[in-house]
Design an enzyme around this catalytic site. Structure first.
Site, short mmCIF file in Angstrom:
data_model
loop_
_atom_site.label_atom_id
_atom_site.label_comp_id
_atom_site.label_asym_id
_atom_site.label_seq_id
_atom_site.Cartn_x
_atom_site.Cartn_y
_atom_site.Cartn_z
CE LYS A 193 150.11 121.39 56.14
NZ LYS A 193 150.06 120.67 57.43
N GLY A 212 153.27 117.42 59.25
CA GLY A 212 152.37 116.50 58.58
C GLY A 212 151.02 117.12 58.29
#
Length: 210
Positions: A36, A114
């Site tokens: 991430k 994201g």
């Protein structure tokens, strides 16, 4: 292989979906990897990143020997878009690309989660959708099931098409679940023909794409 998990907005279920994808990949005999790149709203440690790391550690030996900051490259305290949360700090996109390439060496498929939606700004003129494009990943758009999701879904899919990003989408049934089949599903069915409600089927389509 790289699959970038994005969404129409925040709190739609990206981390939940990414964890399920890690498990599905392992069932297919693949070594899953995860990262991430940016997480905001971090008080002490990146909680989403921690969940992703712990899930991946169950299936990939490499991940048992790394820390959460090895998969979350930038974390900021303010729960806001990265551009705002970072303050005066610069987010180095080149560094993100390098770290993605390095993690990819230790897995068969890398899931990249994201932050927020597609048009969340990372820098003034650089958005999450640009990071998807630059990462050379295909995208999975997670959409919600509550009232208003038709508009969000169509706008997001159009944005992905305009950037020529190969993409898939999936409805995460968790909000207004019962109402969804009355107020939203009829349009999706008419417009798209098939409505992707099963993550397993979506992932299978990705794996067996032409």
């Amino acid at each position: 292989m790289r699959l970038f998990i994005t969404a129409t907005d925040t709190n739609v279920g990206k981390t939940y979906t990414t964890k399920k994808l890690i498990e599905l990949a392992a069932k297919q005999g693949l070594r899953p990897g995860v990262c991430k790149p940016i997480e905001t709203g971090v008080a002490t440690i990146p909680l989403d990143g921690k969940e992703l790391l712990q899930t991946c550690q169950r299936f990939n030996q490499f991940y048992k020997d790394i820390e959460v900051n090895d998969i979350v490259f930038y974390s900021f305290k303010l729960p806001a878009a990265p551009y705002v949360a970072k303050g005066e700090e610069k987010i180095d996109i080149g560094l993100i690309s390098e770290k993605i390439e390095e993690l990819e060496k230790s897995c068969d498929i890398l899931f990249i989660e994201g932050a927020g939606g597609l048009m969340v700004p990372i820098e003034e003129d650089y958005y999450m959708i640009d990071l998807i494009k630059e990462s050379k990943a295909q995208a999975l758009l997670v959409t919600p099931s509550q009232l208003g999701c038709i508009n969000q879904t169509l706008l997001s899919l159009e944005a992905l098409r305009n950037r020529s990003i190969t993409h898939y989408w999936y409805v995460n049934l968790f909000k207004d679940k019962e109402e969804f089949f009355t107020i939203t599903y009829p349009f999706y069915k008419k417009h798209f023909g098939q409505v992707p409600l099963e993550l397993t089927s979506v992932f299978d389509n990705y794996l067996h794409r032409d």
